[in-house]
Structure formats: structure tokens, C-alpha cells
Write a protein that holds these residues in place. Structure first.
Motif, PDB file in Angstrom:
ATOM      1  N   GLU A 161    -102.487 -10.839 -28.115  1.00  0.00           N
ATOM      2  CA  GLU A 161    -101.060 -10.512 -28.198  1.00  0.00           C
ATOM      3  C   GLU A 161    -100.153 -11.601 -27.633  1.00  0.00           C
ATOM      4  OE1 GLU A 161    -100.207  -6.774 -26.397  1.00  0.00           O
ATOM      5  OE2 GLU A 161    -101.128  -7.291 -24.474  1.00  0.00           O
ATOM      6  N   ASP A 162    -100.674 -12.399 -26.698  1.00  0.00           N
ATOM      7  CA  ASP A 162     -99.816 -13.450 -26.148  1.00  0.00           C
ATOM      8  C   ASP A 162     -99.957 -14.788 -26.887  1.00  0.00           C
ATOM      9  OD1 ASP A 162     -98.593 -11.797 -24.323  1.00  0.00           O
ATOM     10  OD2 ASP A 162    -100.208 -12.059 -22.846  1.00  0.00           O
ATOM     11  N   ASP A 163    -100.773 -14.816 -27.928  1.00  0.00           N
ATOM     12  CA  ASP A 163    -100.868 -16.060 -28.709  1.00  0.00           C
ATOM     13  C   ASP A 163     -99.523 -16.336 -29.364  1.00  0.00           C
ATOM     14  OD1 ASP A 163    -103.470 -16.437 -28.015  1.00  0.00           O
ATOM     15  OD2 ASP A 163    -104.334 -15.781 -29.928  1.00  0.00           O
ATOM     16  N   LEU A 164     -99.219 -17.621 -29.486  1.00  0.00           N
ATOM     17  CA  LEU A 164     -97.920 -17.995 -30.055  1.00  0.00           C
ATOM     18  C   LEU A 164     -97.866 -17.730 -31.551  1.00  0.00           C
ATOM     19  CD1 LEU A 164     -96.780 -21.340 -28.418  1.00  0.00           C
ATOM     20  CD2 LEU A 164     -96.307 -18.977 -27.780  1.00  0.00           C
ATOM     21  N   ALA A 165     -96.720 -17.209 -31.972  1.00  0.00           N
ATOM     22  CA  ALA A 165     -96.478 -17.001 -33.407  1.00  0.00           C
ATOM     23  C   ALA A 165     -95.461 -18.015 -33.913  1.00  0.00           C
ATOM     24  CB  ALA A 165     -95.943 -15.586 -33.643  1.00  0.00           C
ATOM     25  N   ALA A 166     -94.511 -18.378 -33.055  1.00  0.00           N
ATOM     26  CA  ALA A 166     -93.438 -19.274 -33.501  1.00  0.00           C
ATOM     27  C   ALA A 166     -92.844 -20.013 -32.316  1.00  0.00           C
ATOM     28  CB  ALA A 166     -92.340 -18.467 -34.192  1.00  0.00           C
ATOM     29  N   ILE A 167     -92.288 -21.181 -32.617  1.00  0.00           N
ATOM     30  CA  ILE A 167     -91.476 -21.905 -31.633  1.00  0.00           C
ATOM     31  C   ILE A 167     -90.113 -22.109 -32.268  1.00  0.00           C
ATOM     32  CG2 ILE A 167     -91.153 -24.067 -30.370  1.00  0.00           C
ATOM     33  CD1 ILE A 167     -94.166 -24.359 -30.187  1.00  0.00           C
ATOM     34  N   LEU A 168     -89.075 -21.678 -31.574  1.00  0.00           N
ATOM     35  CA  LEU A 168     -87.708 -21.848 -32.089  1.00  0.00           C
ATOM     36  C   LEU A 168     -86.935 -22.762 -31.158  1.00  0.00           C
ATOM     37  CD1 LEU A 168     -88.522 -19.352 -33.811  1.00  0.00           C
ATOM     38  CD2 LEU A 168     -86.113 -18.799 -33.829  1.00  0.00           C
ATOM     39  N   TYR A 169     -86.473 -23.861 -31.698  1.00  0.00           N
ATOM     40  CA  TYR A 169     -85.718 -24.797 -30.858  1.00  0.00           C
ATOM     41  C   TYR A 169     -84.295 -24.323 -30.678  1.00  0.00           C
ATOM     42  CZ  TYR A 169     -89.308 -28.233 -30.179  1.00  0.00           C
ATOM     43  OH  TYR A 169     -90.443 -28.859 -29.738  1.00  0.00           O
ATOM     44  N   THR A 170     -83.853 -24.351 -29.429  1.00  0.00           N
ATOM     45  CA  THR A 170     -82.461 -24.023 -29.138  1.00  0.00           C
ATOM     46  C   THR A 170     -81.863 -25.273 -28.511  1.00  0.00           C
ATOM     47  OG1 THR A 170     -82.849 -23.322 -26.875  1.00  0.00           O
ATOM     48  CG2 THR A 170     -83.105 -21.653 -28.568  1.00  0.00           C
ATOM     49  N   SER A 171     -80.626 -25.577 -28.884  1.00  0.00           N
ATOM     50  CA  SER A 171     -80.019 -26.792 -28.338  1.00  0.00           C
ATOM     51  C   SER A 171     -79.866 -26.644 -26.842  1.00  0.00           C
ATOM     52  CB  SER A 171     -78.658 -27.025 -28.971  1.00  0.00           C
ATOM     53  OG  SER A 171     -78.838 -27.313 -30.321  1.00  0.00           O
ATOM     54  N   GLY A 172     -79.873 -27.742 -26.139  1.00  0.00           N
ATOM     55  CA  GLY A 172     -79.853 -27.654 -24.675  1.00  0.00           C
ATOM     56  C   GLY A 172     -78.485 -27.966 -24.088  1.00  0.00           C
ATOM     57  N   THR A 173     -78.237 -27.415 -22.908  1.00  0.00           N
ATOM     58  CA  THR A 173     -76.960 -27.684 -22.240  1.00  0.00           C
ATOM     59  C   THR A 173     -76.900 -29.132 -21.776  1.00  0.00           C
ATOM     60  OG1 THR A 173     -78.064 -26.677 -20.374  1.00  0.00           O
ATOM     61  CG2 THR A 173     -76.264 -25.450 -21.345  1.00  0.00           C
ATOM     62  N   THR A 174     -78.063 -29.736 -21.565  1.00  0.00           N
ATOM     63  CA  THR A 174     -78.046 -31.114 -21.098  1.00  0.00           C
ATOM     64  C   THR A 174     -78.413 -32.068 -22.232  1.00  0.00           C
ATOM     65  OG1 THR A 174     -80.282 -30.726 -20.352  1.00  0.00           O
ATOM     66  CG2 THR A 174     -78.550 -30.621 -18.687  1.00  0.00           C
ATOM     67  N   GLY A 175     -78.254 -31.599 -23.456  1.00  0.00           N
ATOM     68  CA  GLY A 175     -78.502 -32.501 -24.567  1.00  0.00           C
ATOM     69  C   GLY A 175     -79.806 -32.200 -25.280  1.00  0.00           C
ATOM     70  N   ARG A 176     -80.925 -32.282 -24.598  1.00  0.00           N
ATOM     71  CA  ARG A 176     -82.212 -32.109 -25.270  1.00  0.00           C
ATOM     72  C   ARG A 176     -82.487 -30.649 -25.603  1.00  0.00           C
ATOM     73  NH1 ARG A 176     -84.032 -36.919 -27.275  1.00  0.00           N
ATOM     74  NH2 ARG A 176     -82.320 -36.035 -28.457  1.00  0.00           N
ATOM     75  N   SER A 177     -82.993 -30.426 -26.815  1.00  0.00           N
ATOM     76  CA  SER A 177     -83.320 -29.068 -27.230  1.00  0.00           C
ATOM     77  C   SER A 177     -84.604 -28.605 -26.580  1.00  0.00           C
ATOM     78  CB  SER A 177     -83.505 -29.039 -28.738  1.00  0.00           C
ATOM     79  OG  SER A 177     -82.286 -29.235 -29.372  1.00  0.00           O
ATOM     80  N   LYS A 178     -84.709 -27.271 -26.469  1.00  0.00           N
ATOM     81  CA  LYS A 178     -85.909 -26.689 -25.869  1.00  0.00           C
ATOM     82  C   LYS A 178     -86.562 -25.763 -26.889  1.00  0.00           C
ATOM     83  CE  LYS A 178     -82.887 -25.134 -23.175  1.00  0.00           C
ATOM     84  NZ  LYS A 178     -82.117 -24.266 -22.303  1.00  0.00           N
ATOM     85  N   GLY A 179     -87.881 -25.783 -26.946  1.00  0.00           N
ATOM     86  CA  GLY A 179     -88.594 -24.941 -27.912  1.00  0.00           C
ATOM     87  C   GLY A 179     -88.971 -23.614 -27.256  1.00  0.00           C
ATOM     88  N   ALA A 180     -88.347 -22.530 -27.695  1.00  0.00           N
ATOM     89  CA  ALA A 180     -88.674 -21.212 -27.137  1.00  0.00           C
ATOM     90  C   ALA A 180     -89.980 -20.723 -27.764  1.00  0.00           C
ATOM     91  CB  ALA A 180     -87.545 -20.231 -27.432  1.00  0.00           C
ATOM     92  N   MET A 181     -90.965 -20.417 -26.912  1.00  0.00           N
ATOM     93  CA  MET A 181     -92.294 -20.014 -27.404  1.00  0.00           C
ATOM     94  C   MET A 181     -92.356 -18.488 -27.531  1.00  0.00           C
ATOM     95  SD  MET A 181     -94.844 -22.560 -25.360  1.00  0.00           S
ATOM     96  CE  MET A 181     -94.454 -22.033 -23.702  1.00  0.00           C
ATOM     97  N   LEU A 182     -92.507 -18.009 -28.742  1.00  0.00           N
ATOM     98  CA  LEU A 182     -92.536 -16.563 -29.000  1.00  0.00           C
ATOM     99  C   LEU A 182     -93.929 -16.153 -29.460  1.00  0.00           C
ATOM    100  CD1 LEU A 182     -89.098 -16.566 -30.764  1.00  0.00           C
ATOM    101  CD2 LEU A 182     -89.608 -15.219 -28.718  1.00  0.00           C
ATOM    102  N   SER A 183     -94.429 -15.074 -28.865  1.00  0.00           N
ATOM    103  CA  SER A 183     -95.785 -14.619 -29.187  1.00  0.00           C
ATOM    104  C   SER A 183     -95.745 -13.537 -30.260  1.00  0.00           C
ATOM    105  CB  SER A 183     -96.438 -14.049 -27.922  1.00  0.00           C
ATOM    106  OG  SER A 183     -95.737 -12.865 -27.561  1.00  0.00           O
ATOM    107  N   HIS A 184     -96.926 -13.218 -30.778  1.00  0.00           N
ATOM    108  CA  HIS A 184     -97.041 -12.114 -31.751  1.00  0.00           C
ATOM    109  C   HIS A 184     -96.499 -10.824 -31.122  1.00  0.00           C
ATOM    110  CE1 HIS A 184     -99.471 -14.021 -34.986  1.00  0.00           C
ATOM    111  NE2 HIS A 184     -99.661 -14.904 -34.031  1.00  0.00           N
ATOM    112  N   ARG A 185     -96.780 -10.613 -29.854  1.00  0.00           N
ATOM    113  CA  ARG A 185     -96.301  -9.394 -29.186  1.00  0.00           C
ATOM    114  C   ARG A 185     -94.786  -9.381 -29.065  1.00  0.00           C
ATOM    115  NH1 ARG A 185     -96.595  -6.583 -23.418  1.00  0.00           N
ATOM    116  NH2 ARG A 185     -95.912  -8.537 -22.507  1.00  0.00           N
TER     117      ARG A 185
END
Ligand code: MLC
Length: 517
Positions: A161-185
């Protein structure tokens, strides 16, 4: 062992194999193409077999930047089915953005439009990606050619259930985007909660008119329909007049506020056109109370506003079932079942109702952290595991969440997040520029848009038009300031900090009429 694969849960809602249910239409496009449930099953199996044949390592990322199509959706489902990690990328992203995402995520597979193959494949190969395919919105491209040679039988990959299903990049407040790691659960638990909360039922038909590279279109809308075994009417781009024509055949619609204001501009949007509809959901940006009220008068329907973000999927929603309460315009609704939400003040103390503070959340839907950014992740979570959303709000006396602002400098334009720091960084690097500030101002179509204020270095001349042109060459179109002005200086407070509030006030009426003003 239970298989926690999100695809398995979605597949279980398809009609039964026996009988003719699988041959019924699952998706109908605006152009009249029809896909049955069997088509989805077979095509996702073939694509999953193609991915499996590439001998990818566990946890491999499949990065996808393609125009919206049913086949692109199949690729998402196939990635889940094969047990890999889907990484959707906004089609507006340009070279600088794609180079960063590919370099950061190191995808094993990149899928792009054939028109972008030259530059995208070059970036991908440089980053060590072995497989680059093309996929266009007319069912052409090397991905489908290769998949056509694969078997249409595929056993859904087993995942925890904690295996990753998707990574969604969100723009960052300090410039660089961060990839939010979302699991199947994360994704499945949220889809199941929304299924009940919004009363999905037999016979529902969803109009799907949102992009499929962000949470709203890819998860909230798509999972909702699939988990209910519901037909979708699929629009590749948003066309208000065409959507209005399809309303009589549908029951559910989801959109960002810009979509609602564009629909309101259509004379065909009437009570009769909406007679078959039962649910309108809005999110991704604040819905103006005017839009909420006018919609109710025009259509007889109440828009259900909900609140979420890439890191958490959905957190709150106005109630749909009358026994849960009434939708209240101007609020983000009630906390969804299973989600814990608290509003905190100085030092992290939990505030009582009606006091304004930072919104923090916890729950099975909340992501595990940012891809390869342990320090950033640690900063964004409290010691007891609450994620700090960066939004500021209060819980009112009825238990509804009211969002009043953001602690992070962020502009939400037409449902897309724009982080000023990222754009300012690019402007500040341009020759002759001393400094810049990007501020959000109200806009009748996009809700809010950015205006850039730029100061030149002593003795240098900078041209606002050139700044915009240079940004266009590098960044996604929705991040480009709608106006750019060169100023002598930026207003600062006693601490030397740029006073963006003064700039926002000064330019507030650039795009809107002021009533009585
Ligand atoms: C397009 N443009 C925008 C824009 N979209 N400008 C500011 N903000 C936007 N969102 C500009 C382009 O730069 C271009 O300018 C011009 O408008 C025409 O571009 P287009 O692509 O033809 O526009 P259009 O198709 O009309 O797109 C508008 C839109 C689109 C509202 C349909 O932006 C959209 O689909 N937004 C939905 C975003 C979404 O799905 N968000 C969910 C995020 S998930 P020029 O100058 O180049 O001509 C999330 C979490 C959650 O936030 O809770 O849901």
C-alpha cells in the motif's frame, strides 16, 4: 496477501466479464470516438506488457508530457497496472522545466509528443533515460506501435500500500520544484472517500474536461468515474459551448473556477440544459461567491467546492448529502472522513474555532514526502506527522473551513499554481536587471494573474517586452506575467523587505472593473 494496486480497485469496478457489460461505452470523446470497458482493459494490458518487457527496475518512473487523449489516460492506468510510478508533466512546460524534472526524477521511460521528440529525447538521453517513446492525441506514435505487438492479457502487478503510484511536481517557493510522492494507498483511500461523500451512483456520467497532468483531472475526476464504473464524456481541451451541449447527457461535472465562469458566459447554460445533472464540483482555486450565487440562480444547482493539493489529494469538501449539511459558498467545506485537520498558531499551538492560523493535515491521503528531498520533507511536517499545507484559514462555527490566504508566496492562475520566486529568479538573471517582484492581481477569466515589476541596474536600460519574450522561451505559458513594468525602485519596509502588498494594491484594478470606484 492483498494486492494494494490502485488499478486493481479501479478494474474491479468495470462491468462483469460475463454478459455484454464490458462492451458498453466507457468513454466517448467530443469527436464521437467510443471506447468500451474491454478496450480499456485490453489497451492497458498491452501497454503494461510493453513496460514490463523493458526490464525496468522496481520503482521506475514513467515521465509523460503529451497532449490529453484517451490513450494518455490508458498509459497512466497501464503504469499503475505494471507497478511503476507515473510522472505526469504539464504540456505547457518548456525546456528549462523539462530538463529539471527529467534530471531530478531520472525516469526510466519518457513519453512525449512527436513534435517535441527532438529536444525532449536529447534531454532524456543526457539524463540516462534508456527509453523514449512518442504519443500524439490522434492515436499515433511509437508507444502505441510498440504496444500493438504486446499481449492483451496482463496480471495486475502486486504492490504494497505504501508503494509509489505517482510523483507530482509542484513548483517551489524557492524556485526549485518538488516531486510529491503519492502511494497507491494515498490515491485509493481518497477516491473511496470521495465516492461516498459525493454520492456516486449507478448511471452517473462524468464530463471530463480538465487536463490529465494534475490532481484534479487525473485523480479526482478520473478515479471518481472509474471507481464507479461510470461512463465519461471526454474533452481534450476545454470548450465551454461544446460542454454546455453535452450537459443533458451527463450527471457530474468537475472544474476549476475559470471553467465555471466561462460556462456562465454561454447563453445555452440554462436550468433545462442542467436538468439531468446532479453534481458540480469546483476546486484548485478559490471560487468567487459571485460565481457560486449566479450559478445557483442560473442552473438551480449548488456548486460543491472542495479543497486539496498535490501533496494530499482532497482534504475538505462542502457536503453533497443533505444529512451531512448544506454547501456554504465561500468556504472549502467540511473535513473529509479519515482526514485530520488542525489550524495552528505561533509555536504550533492548535487554535480554537474561528481563529486564523496555518492549516495542517494528516491522513491516509497525505503523501510521504518530496522525492529525494529529505530535508525539505522534514521541514514541511510537524513532529507529530501533520503536513503544513502553507495555506492560512480558520474553522468557522459550523465546522466549515474558510481559507483566508497563504503563508507561501503563491499565485493561483486559472487553477495552476505559479510561484513568484521561480519567475523572479529567471528575471533577475537577465542582463541589466537589478531585481524584480511578481505579484498576483484579480483577473476576470483566470481569477488571478501575475504582474512583473522590474528594476534595472544603475546605468542599464531594460525592456519589459524583451523580458516577457525571454520568459516565454523558457517557461510554461501560464507562468508568464500578463503585464511587465520597469520601475525606479520597489517599495520596501523598514526591514528592507519588498512590500508586495503595496504593489498588489497599486495594480489590483488592472484587469477588473471596480464597482462604484
Ligand atoms: C492558459 N493561459 C493562462 C492559463 N491557461 N494564463 C494564466 N493562467 C492559466 N491557467 C493563457 C496562455 O498562456 C495563453 O496565453 C492563452 O491563455 C491561451 O492559452 P490556452 O492554453 O489556449 O488556454 P485555454 O485552453 O483557454 O486554457 C485555460 C484553462 C486552462 C482554464 C482551460 O488553464 C486549464 O485547463 N486550467 C485547469 C488547470 C487545472 O487542471 N488545475 C488543477 C491543478 S490540481 P498567450 O499569451 O500565450 O496567448 C490542484 C489541486 C486541486 O490544484 O486541489 O485540484
Amino acid at each position: 496477501m492483498i494486492n494494494h494496486n490502485l488499478f486493481a480497485a479501479l478494474r474491479a469496478a468495470f462491468p462483469a466479464e460475463s454478459g455484454t457489460g464490458m462492451d458498453q461505452t466507457a468513454i466517448e470523446t467530443e469527436h464521437g470516438l467510443r471506447y468500451s470497458w474491454r478496450d480499456i482493459d485490453r489497451a492497458t494490458a498491452m501497454l503494461a506488457n510493453l513496460l514490463a518487457s523493458l526490464a525496468l527496475p522496481a520503482g521506475a518512473r514513467i515521465a509523460v508530457q503529451v497532449d490529453k487523449s484517451v490513450e494518455a489516460m490508458m498509459l497512466y492506468l497501464a503504469t499503475l497496472r505494471a507497478g511503476y510510478v507515473f510522472l505526469p508533466l504539464n504540456t505547457a512546460y518548456q525546456t528549462a522545466e523539462i530538463e529539471y524534472f527529467i534530471g531530478n526524477a531520472e525516469p526510466a521511460v519518457v513519453v512525449c509528443s512527436s513534435k517535441n521528440f527532438g529536444w525532449v529525447s536529447k534531454l532524456a538521453f543526457q539524463a540516462g533515460t534508456q527509453n523514449v517513446f512518442t504519443l500524439d492525441d490522434d492515436r499515433s506514435g511509437s508507444l502505441l506501435q510498440r504496444a500493438a505487438q504486446c499481449s492483451d492479457q496482463h496480471e495486475v502487478a502486486r504492490v504494497a500500500e505504501d508503494d509509489l503510484a505517482a510523483i507530482l511536481y509542484t513548483s517551489g517557493t524557492t524556485g526549485r520544484s518538488k516531486g510529491a510522492m503519492l502511494s497507491h494507498r494515498n490515491l485509493l483511500s481518497n477516491a473511496q472517500v470521495l465516492h461516498d461523500y459525493w454520492g456516486w451512483k449507478r448511471g452517473d456520467v462524468l464530463i471530463h474536461a480538465l487536463p490529465i497532468f494534475h490532481v484534479h483531472g487525473l485523480f479526482v475526476a478520473l478515479h471518481g468515474a472509474l471507481l464507479n464504473g461510470s461512463k465519461m464524456i471526454w474533452f481534450l481541451t476545454f470548450d465551454a459551448a461544446a460542454v454546455v451541449k453535452k450537459l443533458p447527457e451527463a450527471t457530474v461535472f468537475m472544474g476549476v473556477p475559470t471553467l465555471y465562469s466561462r460556462l456562465l458566459a454561454e447563453p445555452g447554460l440554462t436550468r433545462e440544459a442542467c436538468a439531468n445533472m446532479r453534481l458540480f464540483v469546483a476546486g484548485s482555486a478559490p471560487l468567487l461567491i459571485e460565481t457560486f450565487n449566479v450559478w445557483q440562480q442560473r442552473t438551480g444547482h449548488t456548486i460543491v467546492e472542495r479543497y486539496g493539493m498535490s501533496e494530499t489529494v482532497m482534504l475538505t469538501s462542502n457536503p453533497y448529502h443533505p444529512e451531512a449539511g448544506q454547501p456554504r459558498g465561500g468556504t472549502a467545506g467540511l473535513v473529509l472522513p479519515g482526514v485530520s485537520l488542525q489550524v495552528t498558531g505561533e509555536g504550533g499551538s492548535v487554535l480554537p474555532d474561528n481563529e486564523i492560523g496555518g492549516i495542517e493535515v494528516k491522513g491516509p491521503n497525505v503523501f510521504s514526502g518530496y522525492w529525494r528531498m529529505p530535508e525539505k520533507t522534514a521541514e514541511e511536517f510537524t513532529a507529530d506527522g501533520f503536513f503544513k499545507t502553507g495555506d492560512v484559514g480558520r474553522i468557522d462555527e459550523h465546522g466549515y473551513l474558510v481559507i483566508v490566504g497563504r503563508s507561501k508566496d503563491l499565485i493561483i492562475s486559472g487553477g495552476y499554481n505559479v510561484y513568484p520566486a521561480e519567475i523572479e529568479g529567471y528575471i533577475n538573471d537577465m542582463p541589466g536587471v537589478l531585481e524584480s517582484a511578481l505579484v498576483g492581481v484579480p483577473h476576470p477569466d483566470f481569477g488571478e494573474v501575475g504582474i512583473a515589476l522590474v528594476v534595472a541596474k544603475a546605468g542599464c536600460a531594460v525592456d519589459a517586452g524583451r523580458i516577457v519574450a525571454e520568459l516565454k522561451a523558457k517557461l510554461a505559458n501560464f507562468k508568464i506575467p500578463k503585464l511587465c513594468f520597469v520601475l525606479q525602485e520597489l517599495p520596501r519596509n523598514a526591514m528592507g523587505k519588498v512590500q508586495k502588498n503595496l504593489l498588489r494594491e497599486q495594480y489590483r484594478t488592472r484587469f477588473i472593473k471596480v464597482v462604484g470606484g
